[in-house]
Design a protein around this motif. Sequence first.
Motif, mmCIF file in Angstrom:
data_model
loop_
_atom_site.group_PDB
_atom_site.id
_atom_site.type_symbol
_atom_site.label_atom_id
_atom_site.label_comp_id
_atom_site.label_asym_id
_atom_site.label_seq_id
_atom_site.Cartn_x
_atom_site.Cartn_y
_atom_site.Cartn_z
ATOM 1 N N LEU A 307 0.559 -0.741 0.250
ATOM 2 C CA LEU A 307 -0.151 0.186 0.264
ATOM 3 C C LEU A 307 0.558 1.190 0.293
ATOM 4 O O LEU A 307 2.177 1.392 0.575
ATOM 5 C CB LEU A 307 -0.788 0.235 1.475
ATOM 6 C CG LEU A 307 -2.059 -0.818 1.200
ATOM 7 C CD1 LEU A 307 -2.633 -1.180 2.729
ATOM 8 C CD2 LEU A 307 -3.292 -0.976 0.336
ATOM 9 N N ASP A 308 0.648 2.074 -0.671
ATOM 10 C CA ASP A 308 0.847 3.569 -0.434
ATOM 11 C C ASP A 308 0.971 4.292 0.040
ATOM 12 O O ASP A 308 -0.348 4.328 1.415
ATOM 13 C CB ASP A 308 0.089 3.793 -1.298
ATOM 14 C CG ASP A 308 1.441 5.468 -2.205
ATOM 15 O OD1 ASP A 308 2.241 6.688 -1.204
ATOM 16 O OD2 ASP A 308 1.295 5.911 -3.268
ATOM 17 N N LEU A 309 2.057 4.533 1.326
ATOM 18 C CA LEU A 309 1.920 4.656 2.954
ATOM 19 C C LEU A 309 1.855 6.607 2.678
ATOM 20 O O LEU A 309 1.714 7.366 3.840
ATOM 21 C CB LEU A 309 3.302 4.853 3.143
ATOM 22 C CG LEU A 309 3.758 3.319 3.123
ATOM 23 C CD1 LEU A 309 4.799 2.851 4.164
ATOM 24 C CD2 LEU A 309 2.772 2.150 4.030
ATOM 25 N N GLU A 310 2.017 7.520 1.320
ATOM 26 C CA GLU A 310 1.285 8.107 0.691
ATOM 27 C C GLU A 310 -0.178 9.164 0.832
ATOM 28 O O GLU A 310 -0.445 10.233 1.844
ATOM 29 C CB GLU A 310 2.601 9.612 0.522
ATOM 30 C CG GLU A 310 3.542 9.394 0.460
ATOM 31 C CD GLU A 310 4.739 10.004 -0.461
ATOM 32 O OE1 GLU A 310 5.484 11.028 -0.547
ATOM 33 O OE2 GLU A 310 4.342 10.409 -1.645
ATOM 34 N N ILE A 311 -0.603 8.098 0.479
ATOM 35 C CA ILE A 311 -2.105 8.427 0.438
ATOM 36 C C ILE A 311 -2.827 7.165 1.132
ATOM 37 O O ILE A 311 -2.247 6.111 0.592
ATOM 38 C CB ILE A 311 -2.286 8.837 -1.334
ATOM 39 C CG1 ILE A 311 -2.016 7.652 -2.158
ATOM 40 C CG2 ILE A 311 -1.457 10.038 -1.715
ATOM 41 C CD1 ILE A 311 -2.176 8.623 -3.746
#
Length: 422
Positions: A307-311
């Motif tokens: 998973l993208d940790l920024e969004i």
Amino acid sequence: MNDNVLEKLKVLAESAKYDVSCSSSGTVRKNKAGGLGNTVGGMGICHSFTEDGRCVSLLKIMLTNFCIYDCAYCINRRSNDIRRATFTVQELVDLTIEFYRRNYIEGLFLSSGVINNPDYTMERMVRVVKELRTVHRYNGYIHMKSIPGASRELVNEAGLYADRMSVNLEIPTETNLKLLAPEKDHRSVYRPMRYIQQGMQQSIEDRRKFRSAPRFVPAGQSTQMIVGATSENDKDILRVSSILYQQTRMRRVYYSGFIPVNSYDTRLPALKQAPLVRENRLYQADWLMRFYQYRADEIVDDAHPDLDLEIDPKLAWALRHPEMFPVDINKADYAMILRVPGIGVKSAQFIVTSRRYGKLNASQLKKIGVVMKKAQYFITCNELPMYTVHEATPEYVRKILIEPKKKKSDDKQLPIIFPDSE
């Protein structure tokens, strides 16, 4: 409360704090004449949360922190030199009733290390919840852990007294479980899960025929997986969660960021703190599977196994699939509206209902609760300008939406915020 019980309470409450699968929901147990407590009110009991989202409202206690297993990730492992204690059945029953009468708690979360063997431990735990229900006529919330490897008879008996039961999977894959806990296997975990599932199904059928039939685990079952202790990526974790939701009627899967309590064990990763951002993203992805009609392989796939940790994962999916947008709010079906970043379940329901009486515009969407900062790039409506993800490009939209977040410290503990809940 005598000094001996108080000392045990300090030791066993400390040992129980790492289990996060203790929130209550989905049961209504009414008080009766001569009884004590109730869970009326939809959510079961009133509860509060710490900053990182962990429930602290129940009496969260272990029967014992002695354990025959030597799991690398557990503070109560057999080889650790820590203070040990064991409650007697009567001590734990009296403690629960005393705390409830003093208004300290509104429910009980009971777990335990394994002493002698799984059935011996499970039998003592069952005696605790049975005495609370039958002798003290306690009607408050009870969440009881089922010991992996316990017999069907004991699991079935526990299910008649507990509101919720859970069996912790701990490590998502069998291979890595064997690496960190060689004495355990997934079969001993899945077996009591099936017992609970079968008991719930039988209870539903019985209550259709006889309203007086006893309820079996009315709040369902849950489990917990440790995140970051082993090499599984988010795709592996969410795949297991998806199977559990589909095959065992699991109510909740909890994700616990790995806490390095046994840093001396070389099998464990060297972390300074739990991976809370990743834990947060997994909860958001879990929310998408449970309420937004996403499949696990849509959220993460071979090209994007983590998973993208920024969004958040919903926005990440939308940016990976610009061809699905923009969505016409006044024409699209409910399932597609749910996929728009910035639109939650309640907002989507309001949109479908409201547009029967006329076309919706941007100001009306804002009043409904749509987060227009996100949604504006993925929708069209009666008055919205055509500046969508195609004109802006996915890269630009991503940049605009993550810029404010970069000002915050990545090291701070973050609360669990589900997609579009703002």
